[in-house]
Design an enzyme around this catalytic site. Sequence first.
Site, PDB file in Angstrom:
ATOM      1  N   GLY A 199     -38.053  -8.835  -3.521  1.00  0.00           N
ATOM      2  CA  GLY A 199     -38.476  -8.483  -4.793  1.00  0.00           C
ATOM      3  C   GLY A 199     -37.356  -7.501  -5.571  1.00  0.00           C
ATOM      4  CB  THR A 200     -34.519  -5.450  -4.312  1.00  0.00           C
ATOM      5  OG1 THR A 200     -33.773  -6.724  -3.496  1.00  0.00           O
ATOM      6  CG2 THR A 200     -35.433  -4.686  -3.633  1.00  0.00           C
ATOM      7  N   GLY A 201     -34.392  -8.184  -6.745  1.00  0.00           N
ATOM      8  CA  GLY A 201     -33.797  -8.934  -8.026  1.00  0.00           C
ATOM      9  C   GLY A 201     -32.503  -9.509  -7.514  1.00  0.00           C
ATOM     10  CE  LYS A 202     -32.776 -10.787  -1.288  1.00  0.00           C
ATOM     11  NZ  LYS A 202     -34.031 -10.079  -1.516  1.00  0.00           N
ATOM     12  CB  THR A 203     -33.449 -15.060  -6.967  1.00  0.00           C
ATOM     13  OG1 THR A 203     -33.651 -15.239  -5.461  1.00  0.00           O
ATOM     14  CG2 THR A 203     -33.272 -16.425  -7.686  1.00  0.00           C
ATOM     15  CD  GLU A 419     -60.890   8.386   1.622  1.00  0.00           C
ATOM     16  OE1 GLU A 419     -59.979   8.954   1.309  1.00  0.00           O
ATOM     17  OE2 GLU A 419     -61.180   7.480   2.179  1.00  0.00           O
TER      18      GLU A 419
END
Length: 642
Positions: A199-203, A419
Amino acid sequence: MGKNLLLWLVIGLTMMSLFNMFSPPMQKADKMAYSTFIEKVDAGMVETATIKDNLLVGQYRDNSGELKKFNVTVPSNDMTLSQRLLDQHVVVDVKAPDEVPFLLSVLISWFPMLLLIGVWVFFMRQMQGGGKGGAMGFGKSKAKLLNENTTRVTFEDVAGCDEAKQEVTEVIEFLRDPSKFTRLGGKLPKGVLLVGPPGTGKTLLARAIAGEAEVPFFSISGSDFVEMFVGVGASRVRDMFEQAKKHSPCIIFVDEIDAMGRHRGAGVGGGNDEREQTLNQMLVEMDGFESNEGVILIAATNRPDVLDPALLRPGRFDRQVVVPRPDLLGREQILKVHMRKVPLASDVNGKELARGTPGFSGADLANLVNEAALNAARYNRDKVMRADFETAKDKVMMGTERRSMLISDDQKETTAYHEAGHTLVAKHLKNADPVHKVSIIPRGQALGITMQMPEEDRFNHDKGYLLDQISIMMGGRLGEELVLNQMTTGASNDFERATNLARSMVTQWGMSELGPMVYGERDHEPFLGREMTRQTNISEETARKIDGVVRQLIEDNYDRAKQILEENMDQLHLLAKALIKYETLDTTDIDRVMEGKEPLLIKEAEKYEASSGTPPEEPTTKMDVGDDGETKASGDEAGQAS
């Protein structure tokens, strides 16, 4: 699909036509027995007769005098029939048998076989992807040649990875003007490997290269090389580089190269691996006896640990470009790229959103903008507001709210104290990240969630921060145990994360009395063959010491969290009661509740509308704690405090 349907339609019509052409004609006349026919001939009732082979067709008059047609099969050994017909003055006609043409007879005999061969060839073409070399073209490359008209992605659409863009920009400039670099003795790089998390934008970066480069660009996936037939992968690699040489200078992009570039000899057992043949051919083509001047191979993967070392050496992939998760500035730039296509309200601040999304990849940020736009459309707004982004961020980070889930009051109280315990411990530890939001609304698989948001990106963690994290994880169970005197299964994930964190501090990061040493392997072997043969490098005595130190770390932080909750029990009750009443508190409301004030909740009607659909009523009560530790409320809402 249309071409296949048309082909089958033509085949069906041809078969029907041939069937009608060569099938025997349907007899419209009445079928008559031969004995009956002889009786009618002798009685003089037969008018005409046409003889063809052993079939006789004619007309006769019945008892009423009406003329009717008939047909009868004549025995071949009846030699008196012709004379009998002539004696009764019957009009007789004899036709010669039809002669079938030679070519037509050959077609009739061979047509079924030709039809089967044609169907077999058709299905073979379909199995091998049609076209490209016909039925035997499965050894051809499936790389797609892209031109400037097939893609519109440019470097303006890529943000958050400036260093990676600079690396690939140099490659494009090298192809456009080689003399700029070769005059100083530089050589054209043969390969660039894009490495980074999913998802980091290689393609996307590769698509931008295709959009910016003024040279041919071939695109193919790593899985396209592997086929069911032996040797097909290697053949496709050869064909791909042959096509690239014809279009030199050019760029080849292989996406998910780990599908065919895995480490050789890492499997269990022997045998010849088709993937290894494909990889061997790729190694030879990239740097073998034959030169591939002007052909640059760009590949992308998120699993560089499984790639073969021969593929990663200089001379093949000369550059390894890391495409990391974006930092604060990178996230802001990515958000600007994605928000260009979305109408924004004036209250949307990209920098504020970037600060509130640490660890998000480019794909996560794109999904965030899309979810915000969908949320705005759900409420029929003309613009996307800040409240829509907040709702989308909560959905992406914490999961979708499950408000329809029925929870009893006892379980709701347990979740609230759980919580509240996390929140209170985090608020009293100086090294902990600020608490961004706490909620007891079920989201995803969790009944409640406490979300912390770091003030800045963290690239490493000190020992104090890690110890505080363990204490915060222990606060949930302690909130239930100290107030409700019970233990539930809701803390199982907290204990698992705390144990893993403490073990990593001892065995990997040297943050314990055992000293600055690494005990055991840091990562699991990705290949089964090596995992089975790997031996541990720690003794049983050392393993017992590690277990003891890990237990001591967890117990010390458990006691520290317990002390914080016991010293601030009134604040624990305030937080739990506020959560039971309001279900969700943000960082401002948490501070107000801990001071004994009523939470402000959400003043903006639009923001509240984004989450619940109706504006809130202005709170009119003030919360305080009595001597017994219970929360008291004044006014008409006293009965609604719990």
